[in-house]
Write an enzyme that holds these catalytic residues in place. Sequence first.
Site, mmCIF file in Angstrom:
data_model
loop_
_atom_site.group_PDB
_atom_site.id
_atom_site.type_symbol
_atom_site.label_atom_id
_atom_site.label_comp_id
_atom_site.label_asym_id
_atom_site.label_seq_id
_atom_site.Cartn_x
_atom_site.Cartn_y
_atom_site.Cartn_z
ATOM 1 N N SER A 96 39.484 54.656 26.227
ATOM 2 C CA SER A 96 38.332 53.817 26.554
ATOM 3 C C SER A 96 37.599 54.279 27.811
ATOM 4 O O SER A 96 36.997 55.339 27.830
ATOM 5 C CB SER A 96 38.782 52.366 26.672
ATOM 6 O OG SER A 96 37.683 51.514 26.914
ATOM 7 N N ASP A 238 30.837 52.370 27.286
ATOM 8 C CA ASP A 238 32.064 52.921 27.858
ATOM 9 C C ASP A 238 32.485 54.098 26.954
ATOM 10 O O ASP A 238 31.777 54.432 25.995
ATOM 11 C CB ASP A 238 33.156 51.851 27.990
ATOM 12 C CG ASP A 238 33.679 51.382 26.660
ATOM 13 O OD1 ASP A 238 32.893 51.339 25.686
ATOM 14 O OD2 ASP A 238 34.880 51.057 26.570
ATOM 15 N N ASP A 240 34.653 54.741 24.530
ATOM 16 C CA ASP A 240 34.854 54.618 23.078
ATOM 17 C C ASP A 240 33.839 53.687 22.436
ATOM 18 O O ASP A 240 33.948 53.373 21.246
ATOM 19 C CB ASP A 240 36.288 54.192 22.756
ATOM 20 C CG ASP A 240 36.609 52.797 23.251
ATOM 21 O OD1 ASP A 240 36.048 52.386 24.287
ATOM 22 O OD2 ASP A 240 37.410 52.101 22.602
ATOM 23 N N ASP A 242 33.148 50.553 22.392
ATOM 24 C CA ASP A 242 33.334 49.187 21.901
ATOM 25 C C ASP A 242 32.581 48.216 22.810
ATOM 26 O O ASP A 242 32.451 47.043 22.511
ATOM 27 C CB ASP A 242 34.820 48.797 21.754
ATOM 28 C CG ASP A 242 35.614 48.954 23.036
ATOM 29 O OD1 ASP A 242 35.120 49.563 24.000
ATOM 30 O OD2 ASP A 242 36.763 48.466 23.066
HETATM 31 MG MG MG Z 1 36.401 50.568 25.382
#
Ligand code: MG
Length: 454
Positions: A96, A238, A240, A242
Amino acid sequence: MAARLFGTNGVRGVVNEDMTTDLALQLGKAIGRFFGGAVAIATDTRVSGDMLKSAVSAGLMATGCRVLDLGIVPTPAIQYYVKTHDVAGGVMITASHNPPKFNGIKCIDGDGTEMPREKEEVIEGYYEEDIPCRQWNAIGTMEEVRGAGEAYIDAVLTHVDVAAIKAAGLTAVLDCANGAAYQTTPLLLKKLGVRAVTLNADAQGEFPGHPSEPTEENLRDMLRLTKDVGADLGIAHDGDADRAVFATEEGNFVSGDKSLTLIARTVVASKGGCSVVTPVSSSSMVEEVVKANGGNLIYTAVGSPIVARRMMAEGAPFGGEENGGLIFADHQYCRDGAMTIARMLECIVRFGPLQAQIDSLPRYYVDKRKIECPNNRKNDLITHMKEEYGSLGKADTTDGLKVTFDDGGWVLMRPSGTEPIFRIYSESKDEGLAAERGAEAEAVALRIMSGIGV
Ligand code: MG
């Protein structure tokens, strides 16, 4: 008892120190034994992505799984793939927002949601065992799957008024943080007719642009560029993707609490009142605005899987965290950066420039502190704090101790899940009072700790 491997966001560590190929291979076997069927796998852009994906995949195949390799896609894109395909589950290789030397392995349940703790415990149990592998002619296979990112973006588009967004002719500065959204979010903006000025929109796993945590400090280039090119908004992810965070047309950073509140307001207004779910750490701004628009706020402990599962249980259409991780039930029960962007664009199209919307929100101030406290004494501290400090207001123990005062201000004291620290958040509409109460809570905690020999 098996050792706890999975933290709040999967297994994470420094590559080739604690996040090794040995660990990834054994964890791959354990996950393979658990799922025992087709398993999707994907990575973010980190340089160790292929190495760890290969090791996890070898473990999955050794235990007979059919591995479907989606390549580099955002975490919500593999979650959407798992939700909409006949697969047993998924594995995302990502750390992440952590620095580039870290990587992680995160399991996705068969319905596309983050894996609940009970199931992680089963996998941790297998990890400790000598896992039986298949005979040579019964091992699994691995194949490349193309188009998972595009299918995910097309799904996001079905939930917003594409024609209205296109007609608005918006411009956005987009900072992908050299992360997993480098292909999908530019595609989303193109399909929505948004002119995108991109920053760090190439896959570079050393994250040369800036650290991948989307904080105001890390996003200075994006903030400046948003103002300089006269864009309607700035957007950042961020690592990744999400999560998504924003900047106003004036180049001001929009904190996650504020984007959560704005989007909650549009969802509640469009439904004519509904429930919104958020952790106890979120600003009262969310509750104030949701209630003013005829909605109802439900508080949970901190953690996006907890928010997502409560949304399912309550039939709530929207929920999210104050870090920019927002969850839309009509799309999928997980944090979703692209969906958050699509909804924010819709917000601007319907309600006008972002800066004016932000300025219209009620103002709250937060004082944040942390004190060191060994992990094995955290419960003691909470118990004593509840006795000595809880009576000052309305005490709630959903997560740590939250004390709400008569004037609506509150202090939340919660143990960190990962570090030997104790966080103290104090929020009030009065900046001085927020700081004063934060300092008071800290003093009480320190006095208790010396009293009980911590
Ligand atoms: Mg993330």
